[in-house]
Design a protein around this motif. Structure first.
Motif, mmCIF file in Angstrom:
data_model
loop_
_atom_site.group_PDB
_atom_site.id
_atom_site.type_symbol
_atom_site.label_atom_id
_atom_site.label_comp_id
_atom_site.label_asym_id
_atom_site.label_seq_id
_atom_site.Cartn_x
_atom_site.Cartn_y
_atom_site.Cartn_z
ATOM 1 N N MET A 1 0.787 -1.243 0.165
ATOM 2 C CA MET A 1 0.084 -0.016 0.011
ATOM 3 C C MET A 1 0.764 1.185 -0.126
ATOM 4 O O MET A 1 1.489 1.404 0.895
ATOM 5 C CB MET A 1 -0.675 -0.090 1.191
ATOM 6 C CG MET A 1 -1.862 0.944 1.382
ATOM 7 S SD MET A 1 -3.065 1.122 2.665
ATOM 8 C CE MET A 1 -3.384 -0.401 3.172
ATOM 9 N N GLY A 2 0.712 2.211 -0.889
ATOM 10 C CA GLY A 2 1.609 3.296 -1.134
ATOM 11 C C GLY A 2 0.992 4.524 -0.210
ATOM 12 O O GLY A 2 -0.146 4.528 0.319
ATOM 13 N N THR A 3 1.921 5.390 0.049
ATOM 14 C CA THR A 3 1.343 6.617 0.663
ATOM 15 C C THR A 3 1.440 7.745 -0.125
ATOM 16 O O THR A 3 2.104 8.037 -1.062
ATOM 17 C CB THR A 3 2.699 6.838 1.725
ATOM 18 O OG1 THR A 3 2.823 5.737 2.616
ATOM 19 C CG2 THR A 3 2.248 8.242 2.711
ATOM 20 N N HIS A 4 0.273 8.304 0.017
ATOM 21 C CA HIS A 4 -0.328 9.379 -1.024
ATOM 22 C C HIS A 4 -0.251 11.003 -0.204
ATOM 23 O O HIS A 4 -0.751 10.642 0.644
ATOM 24 C CB HIS A 4 -1.495 9.321 -1.603
ATOM 25 C CG HIS A 4 -1.352 7.820 -2.546
ATOM 26 N ND1 HIS A 4 -0.664 7.650 -3.479
ATOM 27 C CD2 HIS A 4 -2.236 6.784 -2.430
ATOM 28 C CE1 HIS A 4 -0.944 6.241 -4.022
ATOM 29 N NE2 HIS A 4 -1.912 6.015 -3.556
ATOM 30 N N LEU A 5 0.530 11.756 -0.709
ATOM 31 C CA LEU A 5 0.521 13.178 0.064
ATOM 32 C C LEU A 5 0.013 14.140 -0.863
ATOM 33 O O LEU A 5 -0.246 14.017 -1.968
ATOM 34 C CB LEU A 5 2.025 13.416 0.298
ATOM 35 C CG LEU A 5 2.573 12.548 1.503
ATOM 36 C CD1 LEU A 5 3.910 13.115 1.675
ATOM 37 C CD2 LEU A 5 2.006 12.477 2.725
ATOM 38 N N LYS A 6 -0.824 14.750 -0.388
ATOM 39 C CA LYS A 6 -1.369 16.203 -1.204
ATOM 40 C C LYS A 6 -0.232 17.054 -1.432
ATOM 41 O O LYS A 6 0.867 17.176 -0.738
ATOM 42 C CB LYS A 6 -2.282 17.237 -0.105
ATOM 43 C CG LYS A 6 -3.477 16.235 0.597
ATOM 44 C CD LYS A 6 -4.280 17.205 1.261
ATOM 45 C CE LYS A 6 -5.338 16.585 1.879
ATOM 46 N NZ LYS A 6 -6.099 17.672 2.702
ATOM 47 N N ALA A 7 -0.244 17.766 -2.641
ATOM 48 C CA ALA A 7 0.679 18.645 -2.923
ATOM 49 C C ALA A 7 0.944 19.529 -2.114
ATOM 50 O O ALA A 7 0.067 20.196 -1.447
ATOM 51 C CB ALA A 7 0.158 19.241 -4.396
ATOM 52 N N GLY A 8 2.301 19.868 -1.727
ATOM 53 C CA GLY A 8 2.643 20.977 -0.974
ATOM 54 C C GLY A 8 3.189 20.296 0.615
ATOM 55 O O GLY A 8 3.314 20.903 1.640
ATOM 56 N N VAL A 9 2.588 18.960 0.738
ATOM 57 C CA VAL A 9 2.536 18.294 2.205
ATOM 58 C C VAL A 9 4.065 17.505 2.002
ATOM 59 O O VAL A 9 4.259 16.944 1.121
ATOM 60 C CB VAL A 9 1.382 17.310 2.463
ATOM 61 C CG1 VAL A 9 1.748 16.627 3.749
ATOM 62 C CG2 VAL A 9 0.360 17.989 2.343
ATOM 63 N N SER A 10 4.837 17.702 3.194
ATOM 64 C CA SER A 10 6.127 16.921 3.369
ATOM 65 C C SER A 10 6.009 16.112 4.749
ATOM 66 O O SER A 10 5.428 16.664 5.584
ATOM 67 C CB SER A 10 7.119 18.036 3.261
ATOM 68 O OG SER A 10 8.437 17.589 3.516
ATOM 69 N N LEU A 11 6.713 15.099 4.511
ATOM 70 C CA LEU A 11 7.035 14.103 5.725
ATOM 71 C C LEU A 11 8.085 14.808 6.482
ATOM 72 O O LEU A 11 8.477 14.066 7.509
ATOM 73 C CB LEU A 11 7.364 12.825 5.358
ATOM 74 C CG LEU A 11 6.222 12.108 4.495
ATOM 75 C CD1 LEU A 11 6.622 10.771 4.125
ATOM 76 C CD2 LEU A 11 5.011 11.887 5.449
ATOM 77 N N TYR A 12 8.686 15.759 5.986
ATOM 78 C CA TYR A 12 10.160 16.330 6.638
ATOM 79 C C TYR A 12 9.938 17.702 6.957
ATOM 80 O O TYR A 12 9.231 18.637 6.202
ATOM 81 C CB TYR A 12 11.148 15.921 5.938
ATOM 82 C CG TYR A 12 11.471 14.574 5.422
ATOM 83 C CD1 TYR A 12 12.228 13.747 6.270
ATOM 84 C CD2 TYR A 12 10.857 14.005 4.257
ATOM 85 C CE1 TYR A 12 12.434 12.567 6.191
ATOM 86 C CE2 TYR A 12 11.098 12.481 4.220
ATOM 87 C CZ TYR A 12 11.911 11.774 4.944
ATOM 88 O OH TYR A 12 11.860 10.604 4.820
ATOM 89 N N GLY A 13 10.581 18.200 8.043
ATOM 90 C CA GLY A 13 10.607 19.552 8.582
ATOM 91 C C GLY A 13 11.558 20.357 7.803
ATOM 92 O O GLY A 13 12.288 19.885 6.972
ATOM 93 N N PRO A 14 11.795 21.675 7.970
ATOM 94 C CA PRO A 14 12.631 22.554 7.210
ATOM 95 C C PRO A 14 14.127 22.187 7.680
ATOM 96 O O PRO A 14 14.757 22.477 6.646
ATOM 97 C CB PRO A 14 12.587 24.167 7.735
ATOM 98 C CG PRO A 14 11.064 23.716 8.564
ATOM 99 C CD PRO A 14 10.841 22.394 8.608
ATOM 100 N N THR A 15 14.355 21.571 8.502
ATOM 101 C CA THR A 15 15.523 21.076 8.788
ATOM 102 C C THR A 15 15.888 19.544 8.679
ATOM 103 O O THR A 15 17.100 19.095 8.894
ATOM 104 C CB THR A 15 16.081 21.391 10.621
ATOM 105 O OG1 THR A 15 15.106 20.517 11.156
ATOM 106 C CG2 THR A 15 15.975 22.650 11.091
ATOM 107 N N GLY A 16 15.081 18.971 7.903
ATOM 108 C CA GLY A 16 15.217 17.540 7.420
ATOM 109 C C GLY A 16 14.797 16.470 8.243
ATOM 110 O O GLY A 16 14.926 15.520 8.015
ATOM 111 N N GLY A 17 14.405 17.003 9.556
ATOM 112 C CA GLY A 17 13.906 15.790 10.470
ATOM 113 C C GLY A 17 12.607 15.430 9.985
ATOM 114 O O GLY A 17 11.703 16.345 9.649
ATOM 115 N N ARG A 18 12.059 14.107 10.217
ATOM 116 C CA ARG A 18 10.903 13.820 9.787
ATOM 117 C C ARG A 18 9.752 14.266 11.057
ATOM 118 O O ARG A 18 10.119 14.436 12.330
ATOM 119 C CB ARG A 18 10.717 12.320 10.082
ATOM 120 C CG ARG A 18 11.217 11.323 9.282
ATOM 121 C CD ARG A 18 10.741 9.881 9.011
ATOM 122 N NE ARG A 18 11.714 9.368 10.385
ATOM 123 C CZ ARG A 18 10.934 8.647 11.363
ATOM 124 N NH1 ARG A 18 9.663 8.435 11.424
ATOM 125 N NH2 ARG A 18 11.800 8.325 12.489
#
Length: 133
Positions: A1-18
């Motif tokens: 099962m794949g993970t689908h994200l909305k456009a503009g949504v990121s799994l990572y913060g500005p510093t690269g952390g999850r």
């Protein structure tokens, strides 16, 4: 099962952390919550089921939990605009536990907030918080 994200949504913060826990981390979180005091266990399970931010769940009061309809009314703190409330369904077993612990269905007033320092009295800083001097 794949993970689908909305456009503009990121799994990572500005510093690269999850930003989010992975499946193994979520399972460890649930297992640790089950071993915790009733206040902490309920807090963790509301976090788990509501998807709320820590600050949003800390702000919940018994008056914000509608036991009969199975809804927690969470004031969103993510948006800059005040007064936005998300109605989030919670499992009946969690609602029952919340009702027993906070007597949520028997009051319209906020009788206590979540404990913030581990003492169970609702005073102090959130876990891991620091006080301002």
């Amino acid at each position: 099962m794949g993970t689908h994200l909305k456009a503009g949504v990121s799994l990572y913060g500005p510093t690269g952390g999850r930003k989010y826990l992975n499946a193994a981390e979520r399972q460890r979180f649930i297992e640790a919550a089950r071993q915790a005091s009733p206040e902490v266990r309920l807090f963790c399970f509301v976090l788990r089921w509501s998807g709320g931010r820590i600050s949003e769940v800390l702000a919940l009061t018994p008056a914000a939990i509608d036991i009969e309809s199975g809804i927690a009314n969470i004031h969103t703190l993510k948006r800059r605009k005040r007064g936005i409330v998300r109605q989030v369904p919670l499992p009946s077993s969690l609602l029952s536990d919340l009702d027993c612990f906070f007597q949520a269905s028997r009051t319209t007033k906020a009788i206590r907030n979540w404990p913030r320092d581990g003492s169970g009295d609702g005073a102090g800083q959130p876990h891991g918080g620091t006080s301002k001097r």
